[in-house]
Design an enzyme around this catalytic site. Structure first.
Site, PDB file in Angstrom:
ATOM      1  CE  LYS A 229      20.069  43.661  54.347  1.00 26.39           C
ATOM      2  NZ  LYS A 229      19.883  43.364  52.922  1.00 26.39           N
ATOM      3  NE  ARG A 263      13.344  40.993  52.494  1.00 24.09           N
ATOM      4  CZ  ARG A 263      13.974  40.848  53.660  1.00 24.09           C
ATOM      5  NH1 ARG A 263      14.854  41.741  54.052  1.00 24.09           N
ATOM      6  NH2 ARG A 263      13.706  39.811  54.427  1.00 24.09           N
TER       7      ARG A 263
END
Ligand code: HH2
Length: 296
Positions: A229, A263
């Site tokens: 991210k 995740r």
């Protein structure tokens, strides 16, 4: 704030228990044209299924299949389009014995996915878009991930200022878990997630990782999704394809602060890192309790 005393020793999903005695890894499989890091790569169902099975081989506990990008500014897709993308992949992976969680906010897609063999639903809206997702999970005895996000993917990066970020996220997750409970989802089937990067500044995502303990205190297992991210790119000044080490560091930091589920895209490498970090934690006698998990 409504809190459970402690999470159980496993996350109960449809037809199986996912043990929390070791870090749980969800492998990301985006069958979308526009996801921020793997968009377009797994659009062909045969290739997607191959990738899903490879992630299980690499040590994923579940494959998290998504058919709608949630990257900032992403446009929503309709039920039929989303189902056309994910349906064949969910069906084939489930038929091959892989545990599938379905990353969707839509009740109809959740229902079809659970009918096709998915064992859990990962709802990034935490039932705000379609509360009936909880009914579908309750009926199927499926697991349910509830994630914090402000607004929706189109608007979430417009206001990143919070008076009390951790408190706000914790109160939100507690109230959504309570709602899921009222709608029939058993507590042992619920997982909570602070939503790294979803309406948070880079500093906000780092703070939430550092304060996973405050979320674990709600009594539900905590999932984090730092994989590749932008907060990692911001801190390390690296593009999306260079964020593996940052992803690993974020997962390990989360683990040490009480997260139990992760995740990620790079399953094999993250799995190894988490297993080593878990071995370190185990040298501390009360590591299980500090991790928000009751030792078996
Ligand atoms: N992050 C993304 C999507 N789904 N679900 C949970 N529970 N937690 C997360 O942090 C999370 C999530 C975004 O990442 P990705 O799937 O890689 O990209 P995209 O949304 O563009 O498909």
């Amino acid at each position: 704030m409504a809190e459970r005393a402690n999470p159980g020793p496993s996350w109960r999903v449809r037809g199986r228990d996912v043990s929390l005695s070791r870090p749980v890894v969800l492998g990301i499989l985006n069958v979308t044209p526009d996801s921020f890091s793997d968009g377009g790569r797994w659009r062909e169902p045969g290739r997607a299924v191959e990738r899903g099975l490879a992630m299980i081989e690499e040590g994923a506990d579940l494959v998290d299949v998504g058919g709608e990008s949630t990257r900032p500014g992403a446009e929503p897709v309709g039920v039929e389009e989303e189902w056309t993308r994910v349906g064949p992949v969910v069906e084939a992976l489930a038929a091959a014995g892989a545990g599938v969680s379905l990353d969707t906010t839509k009740a109809e897609v959740a229902r079809r996915g659970l009918d096709a063999g998915a064992v859990a639903v990962n709802d990034v809206s935490a039932l705000r878009f379609e509360p009936e997702v909880a009914e579908a999970c309750a009926r199927a005895g499926a697991g349910l991930v509830l994630m914090h996000m402000r607004g929706d993917p189109r608007t979430m990066q417009s206001d990143l200022v919070y008076e009390d970020l951790v408190g706000e996220v914790a109160r939100f997750l507690a109230s959504r878990a309570a709602l899921a409970g009222q709608m029939g989802v058993e507590p042992d089937r619920i997982v909570v997630d602070p939503g790294l990067g979803f309406g948070k500044s880079a500093e906000g995502s780092l703070e939430l990782l550092a304060r996973c303990d405050a979320l674990a205190a709600l009594g539900y297992p905590v999932l984090v999704g730092p994989s590749r991210k932008s907060f990692i790119g911001r801190v390390l000044d690296l593009p999306v394809e260079e964020r593996l080490e940052g992803t690993i560091a974020a997962c390990v930091a989360g683990l040490f602060r009480g997260a139990r589920l992760f995740r990620v895209h790079d399953v094999a490498r993250v799995r190894r890192a988490l297993d080593l970090a878990e071995a370190v934690l185990r040298e501390v006698p009360d590591a299980g309790l500090r991790n928000g998990v009751v030792p078996a």
